[in-house]
Design a protein around this motif. Structure first.
Motif, PDB file in Angstrom:
ATOM      1  N   ASP A  80       0.647  -1.129   0.174  1.00 17.20           N
ATOM      2  CA  ASP A  80      -0.029   0.276  -0.428  1.00 17.20           C
ATOM      3  C   ASP A  80       0.603   1.159  -0.161  1.00 17.20           C
ATOM      4  N   ARG A  83       2.137   2.382  -3.523  1.00 16.64           N
ATOM      5  CA  ARG A  83       1.672   2.426  -4.790  1.00 16.64           C
ATOM      6  C   ARG A  83       0.160   3.499  -4.351  1.00 16.64           C
ATOM      7  N   GLN A  84       1.160   4.105  -3.256  1.00 10.38           N
ATOM      8  CA  GLN A  84       0.862   5.352  -2.822  1.00 10.38           C
ATOM      9  C   GLN A  84       1.711   5.951  -3.553  1.00 10.38           C
ATOM     10  N   PHE A  90      -7.056   4.063 -15.363  1.00 13.68           N
ATOM     11  CA  PHE A  90      -7.773   3.104 -16.277  1.00 13.68           C
ATOM     12  C   PHE A  90      -7.854   3.572 -17.309  1.00 13.68           C
ATOM     13  N   ASN A  94     -12.630   4.025 -13.922  1.00 13.90           N
ATOM     14  CA  ASN A  94     -13.097   3.829 -12.117  1.00 13.90           C
ATOM     15  C   ASN A  94     -12.979   4.835 -11.193  1.00 13.90           C
ATOM     16  N   PHE A  96     -15.080   7.050  -8.503  1.00 16.73           N
ATOM     17  CA  PHE A  96     -16.054   6.456  -7.390  1.00 16.73           C
ATOM     18  C   PHE A  96     -17.261   7.218  -6.994  1.00 16.73           C
ATOM     19  N   HIS A  98     -20.316   6.963  -5.805  1.00 15.59           N
ATOM     20  CA  HIS A  98     -21.342   7.754  -4.678  1.00 15.59           C
ATOM     21  C   HIS A  98     -20.414   8.552  -4.201  1.00 15.59           C
ATOM     22  N   GLU A 112      -4.944   7.601   4.241  1.00 14.55           N
ATOM     23  CA  GLU A 112      -3.870   6.827   3.823  1.00 14.55           C
ATOM     24  C   GLU A 112      -2.674   7.608   4.196  1.00 14.55           C
TER      25      GLU A 112
ATOM     26  N   GLY B 119     -13.375  -3.020 -11.172  1.00 11.29           N
ATOM     27  CA  GLY B 119     -12.622  -1.729 -10.956  1.00 11.29           C
ATOM     28  C   GLY B 119     -12.250  -0.843 -10.545  1.00 11.29           C
ATOM     29  N   GLN B 120     -13.579  -1.138  -9.613  1.00  4.51           N
ATOM     30  CA  GLN B 120     -13.168   0.723  -7.838  1.00  4.51           C
ATOM     31  C   GLN B 120     -12.825  -0.181  -7.380  1.00  4.51           C
ATOM     32  N   GLU B 122     -10.064  -2.563  -7.956  1.00  9.34           N
ATOM     33  CA  GLU B 122      -8.406  -1.762  -8.302  1.00  9.34           C
ATOM     34  C   GLU B 122      -8.056  -0.642  -8.836  1.00  9.34           C
ATOM     35  N   ALA B 123      -8.511   0.670  -8.037  1.00 12.13           N
ATOM     36  CA  ALA B 123      -8.469   1.821  -8.937  1.00 12.13           C
ATOM     37  C   ALA B 123      -8.035   2.356  -6.626  1.00 12.13           C
ATOM     38  N   ALA B 124      -8.956   1.510  -5.909  1.00 14.04           N
ATOM     39  CA  ALA B 124      -8.832   2.329  -4.854  1.00 14.04           C
ATOM     40  C   ALA B 124      -7.431   1.714  -4.131  1.00 14.04           C
ATOM     41  N   ARG B 125      -7.193   0.173  -4.916  1.00 17.51           N
ATOM     42  CA  ARG B 125      -5.956  -0.343  -4.166  1.00 17.51           C
ATOM     43  C   ARG B 125      -4.498   0.774  -5.113  1.00 17.51           C
ATOM     44  N   SER B 126      -5.065   0.767  -5.882  1.00 11.27           N
ATOM     45  CA  SER B 126      -3.688   1.456  -6.790  1.00 11.27           C
ATOM     46  C   SER B 126      -3.003   2.927  -6.256  1.00 11.27           C
ATOM     47  N   LEU B 127      -4.351   3.304  -5.647  1.00 12.29           N
ATOM     48  CA  LEU B 127      -3.808   4.896  -4.837  1.00 12.29           C
ATOM     49  C   LEU B 127      -3.510   4.692  -3.678  1.00 12.29           C
ATOM     50  N   GLY B 128      -3.664   3.581  -3.222  1.00 11.20           N
ATOM     51  CA  GLY B 128      -2.595   2.921  -1.920  1.00 11.20           C
ATOM     52  C   GLY B 128      -3.491   2.732  -1.196  1.00 11.20           C
ATOM     53  N   MET B 129      -5.019   2.435  -1.208  1.00 14.87           N
ATOM     54  CA  MET B 129      -5.968   2.938  -0.322  1.00 14.87           C
ATOM     55  C   MET B 129      -5.380   0.953   0.707  1.00 14.87           C
ATOM     56  N   THR B 130      -5.690   0.595   1.874  1.00 18.15           N
ATOM     57  CA  THR B 130      -5.559  -0.560   2.101  1.00 18.15           C
ATOM     58  C   THR B 130      -6.951  -1.402   1.556  1.00 18.15           C
ATOM     59  N   ALA B 131      -6.555  -2.238   2.140  1.00 20.38           N
ATOM     60  CA  ALA B 131      -7.888  -3.213   1.681  1.00 20.38           C
ATOM     61  C   ALA B 131      -9.177  -3.409   2.331  1.00 20.38           C
ATOM     62  N   HIS B 133      -9.865  -0.049   3.875  1.00 21.38           N
ATOM     63  CA  HIS B 133     -10.517   1.011   3.891  1.00 21.38           C
ATOM     64  C   HIS B 133     -11.343   0.937   2.465  1.00 21.38           C
ATOM     65  N   HIS B 137     -14.933   2.122   2.465  1.00 26.20           N
ATOM     66  CA  HIS B 137     -15.329   3.467   2.104  1.00 26.20           C
ATOM     67  C   HIS B 137     -15.754   3.554   0.781  1.00 26.20           C
ATOM     68  N   ILE B 138     -15.458   2.015  -0.057  1.00 23.43           N
ATOM     69  CA  ILE B 138     -15.411   2.050  -1.656  1.00 23.43           C
ATOM     70  C   ILE B 138     -16.207   0.821  -1.649  1.00 23.43           C
TER      71      ILE B 138
END
Lengths: 248, 220
Positions: A80, A83-84, A90, A94, A96, A98, A112, B119-120, B122-131, B133, B137-138
């Motif tokens: 993680d 990845r930050q 993509f 993708n 969000f 909501h 994070e 894809g949601q 993947e996008a969140a994890r690619s930003l560095g969000m933990t599993a 969160h 949150h997503i």
């Protein structure tokens, strides 16, 4: 702008297969800081898989990836945190659905990086202004066009202040009239000195912005060089075949 | 007919009201506890543990593949024998209904989560969000839109399934019909009143479900 003394990503002997299908067959590559690298090749050649291996959305079977001096393919790595520092955009945006436009951008820095909400919002607003989406800050993404969604996805990645951004066919899902607005943003980013890897079918764009072009075929880098070398002075038969099919 | 219904209601209305409360009590508690249990099961199944997945799949397979009535008989006759404490008949039956509901809820929640585009994640994890969160949150805020309508349906099913408790003369709407029928020997009008009460409950519930759904769909 390229710093040849600073290797940002070093990939060694990368292999990946899905069942019996070998997608990557020994990829070696070094990306320097500030470099803009386009990856071209036919569908199914492994170029997207290569890109997705770099932030471990796909886990390679063997080989190593060193990011900024740290091996990230090891077992005990906190992926993680890496990845930050590695942004990704993509094909299908993708975003969000909501979350409002502004919250799409602030949610990850706040969660994070423990960034102060007010600071995250002002950073996000600056980014939105930069890509001409400031007036959409309180809309939900469903109200945005494809091009606007992709620009949002780009600034969402930028808000994490990454050292490199990976673009996975960022304009392939767009209506033709929206391709330019997204390419303009990527081009501006390239000129600002950001390290960029982009998988793309936009050959004209690749020619214009890239420092280097990689041609991938059957899971291997078959040809690489400056845009002039690859497009005007093609060395390999396979690359020439491919270019003949896509250029007109 | 209407006259008969009116006179039955005048004399035995309280039996039906009691029955309606019994049905509401059983359905509400069953759905609440069944949802908690089902949610827990769904998350356990979404973990990568092969053993947990297999156990929960077996659990769901049995409970969805056998009649609820059979399950109620099982809990009514067998479970109390092996428990170290006393349980009322109603508690036994509700336990069966809770277990039954949990299997359906597990499927509803798991399907709702899995229906959110990959894809949601993947996008969140690619930003560095933990599993974690990414889930809270997503994924879950989007999954809830798939889950809530199906959960509402499960609530309606439970209101009707509570009628099975009438076999054991637990107070609820169908038992109320039996009580009135055996006291008056009037069948059809007594039945119509019970049916009307069910329709009233399920219609009111549908109305609130629609309201909730519409609020969730504001940003679609």
């Amino acid at each position: 702008m390229i710093d040849r003394t600073k290797e940002l990503i070093v990939v060694k002997d990368l292999y990946k297969s899905y069942g019996k299908l070998q997608v990557l067959r020994g990829i070696d590559q070094t990306i320097f800081e500030g470099e803009v690298v386009s990856i071209i090749g036919a569908s199914g050649s492994g170029k997207s898989t290569f890109l997705r291996c770099l932030n471990l959305l796909e886990v390679p079977d063997s080989g190593s990836i060193v990011f900024d001096g740290q091996e990230i393919t090891g077992k005990k790595v906190n992926i993680d945190a890496y990845r930050q520092r590695i942004g990704m955009v993509f094909q299908h945006f993708n975003v969000f659905p909501h979350l409002k436009v502004i919250d799409n951008i602030t949610v990850t820095p706040c969660l994070e990086k423990k960034m102060d909400k007010a600071k995250a919002v002002s950073l996000a607003e600056d980014l939105l202004r930069r890509v001409g989406l400031y007036d959409k800050r309180d809309e939900y993404p469903t109200k945005l066009s494809g091009g606007q969604k992709q620009r949002l996805a780009i600034v969402r990645a930028l808000a994490m202040e990454p050292q490199v951004i990976l673009f996975d066919e960022p304009t392939s899902a767009l209506d033709p009239e929206m391709v330019k607005e997204v390419l303009d943003v990527i081009g501006e980013l390239a000129r600002s000195g950001m390290t960029i890897l982009i998988v793309t079918h936009e050959m004209g764009f690749a020619k214009k912005v890239s420092d280097r072009v990689l041609f991938i075929d059957e899971g291997q880098i078959v040809e690489q060089g400056t845009p002039e070398e690859v497009f005007e002075n093609t060395q390999t038969e396979r690359c020439r075949d491919f270019l003949n099919k896509v250029l007109y | 007919m209407l006259q008969i219904i009116a006179s039955i209601w005048q004399k035995y209305g309280y039996v039906y009201i009691q029955g309606a409360w019994g049905t509401i009590y059983i359905a509400v508690l069953t759905v609440l506890i069944g949802t908690l249990l089902g949610t827990l099961l769904a998350f356990l199944r979404l973990t990568r543990s092969r053993i947990l997945q297999a156990v929960i799949r077996l659990y769901v397979w049995i409970l969805r593949g056998t009649p609820a009535l059979l399950q109620i008989y099982f809990f009514y006759f067998f479970v109390p024998k092996y428990l170290p404490f006393e349980m009322s008949e109603r508690a036994c039956i509700m336990m069966a209904l809770v277990v039954n509901a949990s299997a359906y809820v597990e499927e509803i929640i798991r399907a709702g989560i899995q229906a959110v585009d990959r894809g949601q994640t993947e996008a969140a994890r690619s930003l560095g969000m933990t599993a974690r969160h990414t889930m809270t949150h997503i994924i879950l805020p989007q999954a809830i839109k798939n889950i809530l309508p199906a959960l509402g349906n499960e609530f309606i099913v439970m209101i009707k399934e509570a009628s099975l408790a009438s076999i054991f003369f637990i107070v609820e709407i169908t038992s109320a019909f039996k009580t009135v029928q055996s006291a008056t020997f009037i069948t059809i009008p007594a039945l119509v009143i019970s049916g009307g009460l069910y329709l009233l409950l399920t219609t009111v519930l549908s109305f609130f479900m629609k309201l909730a759904e519409r609020r969730l769909q504001v940003n679609d």
